[in-house]
Design a protein around this motif. Sequence first.
Motif, short mmCIF file in Angstrom:
data_model
loop_
_atom_site.label_atom_id
_atom_site.label_comp_id
_atom_site.label_asym_id
_atom_site.label_seq_id
_atom_site.Cartn_x
_atom_site.Cartn_y
_atom_site.Cartn_z
N GLN A 1 -5.83 0.93 -3.31
CA GLN A 1 -3.78 0.44 -3.49
C GLN A 1 -2.98 2.09 -2.54
N SER B 1 5.78 3.32 0.01
CA SER B 1 4.82 2.56 -0.20
C SER B 1 5.22 0.75 1.15
N LYS C 1 0.95 -1.28 -0.39
CA LYS C 1 0.02 0.17 0.40
C LYS C 1 0.82 1.24 0.25
N ASP D 1 -3.27 3.34 1.67
CA ASP D 1 -3.78 3.62 3.06
C ASP D 1 -3.29 4.78 3.32
N THR E 1 1.85 -4.46 3.69
CA THR E 1 0.41 -4.19 4.93
C THR E 1 0.86 -5.64 6.30
#
Length: 326
Positions: A315, A221, A105, A317, A224
């Motif tokens: 895509q 990124s 993410k 968070d 997760t």
Amino acid sequence: MTTRRTILGATAAAPLAALGLAACAEDGGSGGVTLRVGELGATPVTQELFKAAGLDGDLPYTIEWKQFVNAGPEYIEAAGAEAVDVGFTADTPVIFAASNGVPLKAVAATTVDDPATSFNAILAGPGTAIASVADLKGRKVSFQEGTITQYHVVKALESVGLTLDDVETANLPVVDANTALANGEVDAVATLGIYWSQAELAGATLVATGADYFPSIGLLSARTAIIEDEAYADALADYIDRYGRAQRWRYENVDAWAEQYASLTGLPLEVVAATENRAPVTLGPITDEVIASQQDQSDGYTALGIIDELDAADQFDDRFAGAFEA
């Protein structure tokens, strides 16, 4: 047809086994956490930037830096194998991570301070007489499939009523495209960053930047599993803060940093200075504008038959937005 898995696999040339990466993050550092940070390219530029900005000390966790010479696709593959935790790329790799089911993410984004600036360019070779996007019709144009360079060519051609069918294409990574342009093997290239500066120094001329077609966005990124682990999430929040401060230092001290960058990479100072001054950025939270741009680009690759339809919001968070509060 070129598929999303073909692009991911073909461009991630270095096998993960050769990287010597563990399958999961290890405990370490004063906080018992080790963040494995991916850096694209062969040169540890971000590491040196952290040092130059005085941000590499007093870490409440350990950073284990990982170099990905083959750039975004290799980073995505490593993230999918749980071999890296966090990294900074352009926006496109995150799209292909989502398309391939990689649990990654985007947690922060860089945007250009001046929307009229861009990291991306379409350049024409010397003597080609290409002065506009319309002049690309019938000419041989280089881009790398499944990257922002392909998207740039598609959007530019659309703006003058053309499609990829109206040009001859060459699927080349940006690292190889300049040589092809200099040798007359292609008439124009879609390129970015330092490669743009190198090509212009060698005599290429600017046809169009990306600014007229899409915003220049970079994405920080993380896997997760890291985001959802409290200890690692705390370390990630600190890293996001330091990364943002490093970027501020970079542009507040751009001349000194350009000299250090040139020394580190062996590139001519003229090339580095042009690149560093072209499009200053600021790291910030995920915004609706960033998500909308990602959706537009995702839809573009879907229209080309490269990926299935995606919801770009998936895509991202946004739980680290607090890292940017004053």
